[in-house]
Scaffold this motif. Sequence first.
Motif, mmCIF file in Angstrom:
data_model
loop_
_atom_site.group_PDB
_atom_site.id
_atom_site.type_symbol
_atom_site.label_atom_id
_atom_site.label_comp_id
_atom_site.label_asym_id
_atom_site.label_seq_id
_atom_site.Cartn_x
_atom_site.Cartn_y
_atom_site.Cartn_z
ATOM 1 N N THR A 153 75.310 -23.905 10.524
ATOM 2 C CA THR A 153 75.931 -24.482 11.720
ATOM 3 C C THR A 153 77.082 -23.622 12.227
ATOM 4 O O THR A 153 77.458 -23.722 13.401
ATOM 5 N N VAL A 154 77.646 -22.776 11.372
ATOM 6 C CA VAL A 154 78.622 -21.787 11.847
ATOM 7 C C VAL A 154 77.982 -20.904 12.918
ATOM 8 O O VAL A 154 78.581 -20.610 13.962
ATOM 9 N N GLY A 155 76.755 -20.466 12.662
ATOM 10 C CA GLY A 155 76.048 -19.617 13.618
ATOM 11 C C GLY A 155 75.748 -20.321 14.924
ATOM 12 O O GLY A 155 75.877 -19.732 16.007
ATOM 13 N N LEU A 156 75.340 -21.586 14.850
ATOM 14 C CA LEU A 156 75.096 -22.338 16.080
ATOM 15 C C LEU A 156 76.364 -22.440 16.920
ATOM 16 O O LEU A 156 76.324 -22.304 18.147
ATOM 17 N N GLU A 157 77.483 -22.683 16.264
ATOM 18 C CA GLU A 157 78.743 -22.765 16.997
ATOM 19 C C GLU A 157 79.104 -21.433 17.634
ATOM 20 O O GLU A 157 79.592 -21.380 18.773
ATOM 21 N N LEU A 158 78.853 -20.343 16.935
ATOM 22 C CA LEU A 158 79.136 -19.026 17.501
ATOM 23 C C LEU A 158 78.338 -18.792 18.775
ATOM 24 O O LEU A 158 78.861 -18.273 19.770
ATOM 25 N N LEU A 159 77.073 -19.155 18.771
ATOM 26 C CA LEU A 159 76.244 -18.968 19.958
ATOM 27 C C LEU A 159 76.795 -19.750 21.142
ATOM 28 O O LEU A 159 76.673 -19.328 22.293
ATOM 29 N N ASP A 160 77.430 -20.869 20.858
ATOM 30 C CA ASP A 160 77.974 -21.711 21.913
ATOM 31 C C ASP A 160 79.380 -21.297 22.326
ATOM 32 O O ASP A 160 79.755 -21.405 23.498
ATOM 33 N N GLN A 161 80.176 -20.784 21.377
ATOM 34 C CA GLN A 161 81.603 -20.560 21.612
ATOM 35 C C GLN A 161 81.958 -19.139 22.002
ATOM 36 O O GLN A 161 82.904 -18.920 22.765
ATOM 37 N N ALA A 162 81.265 -18.167 21.439
ATOM 38 C CA ALA A 162 81.760 -16.791 21.455
ATOM 39 C C ALA A 162 81.234 -15.955 22.614
ATOM 40 O O ALA A 162 81.567 -14.760 22.705
ATOM 41 N N GLY A 163 80.444 -16.524 23.509
ATOM 42 C CA GLY A 163 79.873 -15.718 24.567
ATOM 43 C C GLY A 163 78.878 -14.716 23.997
ATOM 44 O O GLY A 163 78.299 -14.918 22.937
ATOM 45 N N ALA A 164 78.694 -13.621 24.682
ATOM 46 C CA ALA A 164 77.769 -12.592 24.210
ATOM 47 C C ALA A 164 78.427 -11.755 23.120
ATOM 48 O O ALA A 164 79.587 -11.372 23.227
ATOM 49 N N PHE A 165 77.708 -11.507 22.046
ATOM 50 C CA PHE A 165 78.197 -10.630 20.984
ATOM 51 C C PHE A 165 77.024 -9.885 20.378
ATOM 52 O O PHE A 165 75.872 -10.309 20.487
ATOM 53 N N ASP A 166 77.329 -8.780 19.756
ATOM 54 C CA ASP A 166 76.290 -7.900 19.220
ATOM 55 C C ASP A 166 76.154 -7.975 17.709
ATOM 56 O O ASP A 166 75.059 -7.764 17.173
ATOM 57 N N THR A 167 77.268 -8.234 17.015
ATOM 58 C CA THR A 167 77.298 -8.124 15.558
ATOM 59 C C THR A 167 78.175 -9.221 14.975
ATOM 60 O O THR A 167 79.228 -9.544 15.537
ATOM 61 N N VAL A 168 77.728 -9.778 13.847
ATOM 62 C CA VAL A 168 78.551 -10.716 13.088
ATOM 63 C C VAL A 168 78.754 -10.135 11.689
ATOM 64 O O VAL A 168 77.778 -9.796 11.012
ATOM 65 N N LEU A 169 80.005 -10.021 11.273
ATOM 66 C CA LEU A 169 80.343 -9.566 9.926
ATOM 67 C C LEU A 169 80.667 -10.785 9.071
ATOM 68 O O LEU A 169 81.526 -11.599 9.429
ATOM 69 N N VAL A 170 79.984 -10.896 7.930
ATOM 70 C CA VAL A 170 80.073 -12.085 7.086
ATOM 71 C C VAL A 170 80.268 -11.661 5.634
ATOM 72 O O VAL A 170 79.504 -10.837 5.120
ATOM 73 N N ALA A 171 81.264 -12.221 4.971
ATOM 74 C CA ALA A 171 81.434 -11.970 3.542
ATOM 75 C C ALA A 171 80.297 -12.623 2.765
ATOM 76 O O ALA A 171 79.820 -13.704 3.127
ATOM 77 N N VAL A 172 79.881 -11.986 1.679
ATOM 78 C CA VAL A 172 78.735 -12.470 0.906
ATOM 79 C C VAL A 172 79.118 -12.627 -0.561
ATOM 80 O O VAL A 172 79.676 -11.714 -1.172
ATOM 81 N N GLY A 173 78.795 -13.797 -1.098
ATOM 82 C CA GLY A 173 78.859 -14.028 -2.535
ATOM 83 C C GLY A 173 77.440 -14.272 -3.021
ATOM 84 O O GLY A 173 76.680 -13.368 -3.295
ATOM 85 N N GLY A 174 77.051 -15.565 -3.071
ATOM 86 C CA GLY A 174 75.665 -15.897 -3.405
ATOM 87 C C GLY A 174 74.735 -15.863 -2.221
ATOM 88 O O GLY A 174 73.512 -15.879 -2.382
ATOM 89 N N GLY A 175 75.295 -15.867 -0.997
ATOM 90 C CA GLY A 175 74.485 -15.650 0.187
ATOM 91 C C GLY A 175 74.189 -16.854 1.049
ATOM 92 O O GLY A 175 73.473 -16.732 2.047
ATOM 93 N N GLY A 176 74.738 -18.032 0.720
ATOM 94 C CA GLY A 176 74.433 -19.214 1.521
ATOM 95 C C GLY A 176 74.915 -19.107 2.956
ATOM 96 O O GLY A 176 74.195 -19.485 3.892
ATOM 97 N N LEU A 177 76.125 -18.595 3.151
ATOM 98 C CA LEU A 177 76.674 -18.499 4.501
ATOM 99 C C LEU A 177 75.901 -17.495 5.349
ATOM 100 O O LEU A 177 75.522 -17.784 6.489
ATOM 101 N N ILE A 178 75.656 -16.313 4.812
ATOM 102 C CA ILE A 178 74.982 -15.303 5.618
ATOM 103 C C ILE A 178 73.531 -15.694 5.893
ATOM 104 O O ILE A 178 73.010 -15.435 6.980
ATOM 105 N N ALA A 179 72.888 -16.371 4.940
ATOM 106 C CA ALA A 179 71.518 -16.834 5.178
ATOM 107 C C ALA A 179 71.495 -17.864 6.299
ATOM 108 O O ALA A 179 70.623 -17.828 7.176
ATOM 109 N N GLY A 180 72.450 -18.786 6.285
ATOM 110 C CA GLY A 180 72.498 -19.795 7.329
ATOM 111 C C GLY A 180 72.801 -19.206 8.691
ATOM 112 O O GLY A 180 72.160 -19.562 9.692
ATOM 113 N N ILE A 181 73.780 -18.303 8.754
ATOM 114 C CA ILE A 181 74.141 -17.686 10.034
ATOM 115 C C ILE A 181 72.989 -16.851 10.573
ATOM 116 O O ILE A 181 72.667 -16.911 11.768
#
Length: 306
Positions: A153-181
């Motif tokens: 849902t972080v990614g869905l919010e970005l699509l709505d909030q951030a306007g046009a963007f090319d790249t998202v940088l995401v910290a990774v541990g086990g990978g849940g956040l980056i997989a969701g985004i």
Amino acid sequence: MTVSVDDVRAAAQRIEGWVRRTPVIEVAPGLTFKLELLQHTGSFKARGAFNRLLAAKDRGELTGQGIVAASGGNHALAAAYAARELGVPARIFVPETTPAAKLGKLRTLGAEIVLAGSEYAEAYQAAETARDESGALLVHAYDQPEIVAGQGTVGLELLDQAGAFDTVLVAVGGGGLIAGIATAIGRNAQVIGVEPVLASAMHRALEAGAPTDGPVGGVAADSLGARRLGELAFTTAREHGVRSVLVEDDAIVAARKELWRDHHLAAEHGGATAYAALTSGVYRPAADERVVVVVCGANTDPSTLT
């Protein structure tokens, strides 16, 4: 086992009102921060925890036995918070290396704390045993579909909030956040994982062609210290062309201090890791590239910021 964008959309509906819609801020031309460090309990983890618990409640799986979870800190806080809000007990297994700041916050949420082993993998084994013995609901830190969908849902919010963007940088541990985004954003932008050199589960998995166990260490190990990348994260990274860059510990420390000095953001080391890819030059955007950095965690001792 996969997660779809429809799963992420369903998660967004399910957790609405339970989590915060965190803001984005443009800090420089072409550079935007997504402030997940302002989420409940100080990290994005509340999203996945609420989605897991609420979905289980809908299915009648959330009983008086409550939940068990294992975490180095941020997932523990989120799981305990979600359990408290839904009125069920929580038993949280944490490594003995968990920072005092996170343990202190965890105690205020009313969870039962069990110290187990020196790293996340050992705490998780203890949580699995407790699940088997008690029948409690196991809330994984990163490798369950409902957890990944909630983080997406972080990614869905970005699509709505951030306007046009090319790249998202995401910290990774086990990978849940980056997989969701990556699931939520799809091909709308490239998603790049940023990992500490000393805790690089995704980088290692992509090189090996499968998740593999490896060592964990460094300044961000309390939040990014997964020994092995989740299967969901690996499948999603391959499907969406996610790649990984590595940053040294000194770059993470410097990025964290810069977030505080220049932007008044009190991030933990894991929360500053994605930004470290930019400040260290490990990732160099093209001239007109529009970059979003997810600042994902704030559970830190503020006395160490200066």
